[in-house]
Design a protein around this motif. Structure first.
Motif, PDB file in Angstrom:
ATOM      1  N   ASN A   7       9.099   7.244  66.831  1.00  0.00           N
ATOM      2  CA  ASN A   7       9.350   8.119  67.969  1.00  0.00           C
ATOM      3  C   ASN A   7       9.777   7.331  69.192  1.00  0.00           C
ATOM      4  N   ALA A  11      13.236   7.831  71.115  1.00  0.00           N
ATOM      5  CA  ALA A  11      13.304   8.130  72.542  1.00  0.00           C
ATOM      6  C   ALA A  11      14.243   7.183  73.249  1.00  0.00           C
ATOM      7  N   ARG A 121       9.730  15.264  69.864  1.00  0.00           N
ATOM      8  CA  ARG A 121      10.668  14.172  70.129  1.00  0.00           C
ATOM      9  C   ARG A 121      11.580  13.900  68.939  1.00  0.00           C
ATOM     10  N   GLN A 317      10.177  14.496  77.890  1.00  0.00           N
ATOM     11  CA  GLN A 317       9.387  13.281  78.013  1.00  0.00           C
ATOM     12  C   GLN A 317       8.358  13.396  79.143  1.00  0.00           C
TER      13      GLN A 317
END
Length: 335
Positions: A7, A11, A121, A317
């Motif tokens: 993840n 990101a 995500r 986020q």
């Protein structure tokens, strides 16, 4: 789903992709993407609430404005497991931008509290379309006359009122009521929170006297208040609304500085490319600018907005971080 390290890599990759996406000339050589068949709009709730209303409103605008090349957008309700069923369907459609779903603050809250067993995500939020007003309401004939009276009663006995939320504890509506009550000195761990499949069902329950208080977003509450079936006692917005919400005090006005704003938008499956993102961002921008869409949102008491892929990703986020802090302070996880 994917482990935490994956993840983090994704990101970082999204941030890099966002920078490249803003630099449009870098993609000038790529062939534009457009749908080659019908679109499935996966809706993770039962019909009757704001999530369903806006998904169908977006579907109608895409069809009416002829933004999908003559193809049809097919709405498909898949309620259950706090939206996990829809996300599983979106996972199976990896890389296929003929599938849409809802990007919503409630799903972020569900991930943080553990209600939603998924990691958002892994998916691609492509647009934010609505800033939602969350309202506290009671039946028209309820003896509860104000939000202050609700707070006073719950301070003395947190279990004394049945509070309806949808679709589950630990999602955004639960957090939106727990936040001001906690700040006002109520033991929110002892609240009697009653979940319903949809906000349509929760407002029906409060009108029928099965629960005492309901918290839901504008599209569900406002029409019933205007018809005299509900009374709106408080808004979770930082400022007082307009139109039918002009007479509804905010928690802040009542001396409790506990704002809670939700957003509603559109999510794409994992693995879509920059051209697919670009197509949907452009299409949804046109939806957001259309008079019919703006009228639908404003009539419900909410605010039409448009934020594209990069801003939506940044919101995801930041909201994950903020919600983690809120849930920790409230002790309001799922149970």
């Amino acid at each position: 789903m994917n482990p935490q390290r994956s993840n983090r890599r994704q990101a970082l990759g999204w941030l890099a992709a966002g920078a490249a996406f803003l630099g449009r000339p870098q993609l000038a050589h790529a062939a534009p993407w457009a749908p080659t068949g019908n679109i499935t709009y996966n809706i993770g709730v039962a019909p009757g609430g704001s999530v369903d209303l806006y998904a169908r409103g977006i579907k109608n605008a895409l069809d009416t404005l002829k933004l999908v090349g003559g193809h049809t957008v097919l709405p498909l309700n898949k309620p259950g497991a706090a939206g996990l069923l829809v996300l599983q369907a979106m996972q199976k459609a990896r890389g296929d931008a003929h599938n849409l779903s809802t990007f919503h603050t409630g799903s972020i809250a569900g991930q943080v509290t553990g209600v939603l067993k998924a990691d958002l995500r892994e998916f691609v939020p492509v647009a934010m379309m609505v800033e939602e007003t969350t309202l506290v309401a009671v039946a028209a004939d309820s003896p509860l006359r104000s939000a202050t009276e609700i707070v006073d009663k719950l301070r003395q006995s947190p279990e004394s009122l049945k509070i309806a939320v949808a679709p589950l504890r630990g999602l955004n509506l639960h957090l939106a009521i727990a936040k001001p009550l906690k700040l006002a000195g109520v033991d929110v761990s002892r609240l009697t929170v009653v979940p319903f499949r949809s906000s349509g069902e929760s407002v029906t329950a409060v009108m029928g006297g099965h629960v005492d208080v309901v918290i839901a977003t504008g599209p569900t509450v406002t029409p019933l208040a205007q018809s005299g079936k509900l009374r709106m006692l408080a808004s979770c917005d930082p400022v007082r609304g307009k139109g039918p919400l002009a007479e509804v005090p905010t928690w802040r006005e009542l001396g409790i500085a506990a704002d809670y704003v939700s957003y509603n938008g559109v999510l794409l499956p994992p693995g879509v490319d920059a051209e697919q993102i670009r197509f949907w961002e452009n299409a949804l921008r046109q939806v957001a600018q259309s008079a019919d869409w703006r009228q639908l949102v404003e009539k419900s008491g909410n605010k039409p907005i448009f934020k594209g892929y990069v801003d939506s990703h940044r919101y995801l986020q930041s909201e994950l971080k903020d919600t983690q802090e809120l849930v920790a302070s409230l002790g309001a996880g799922a149970r």
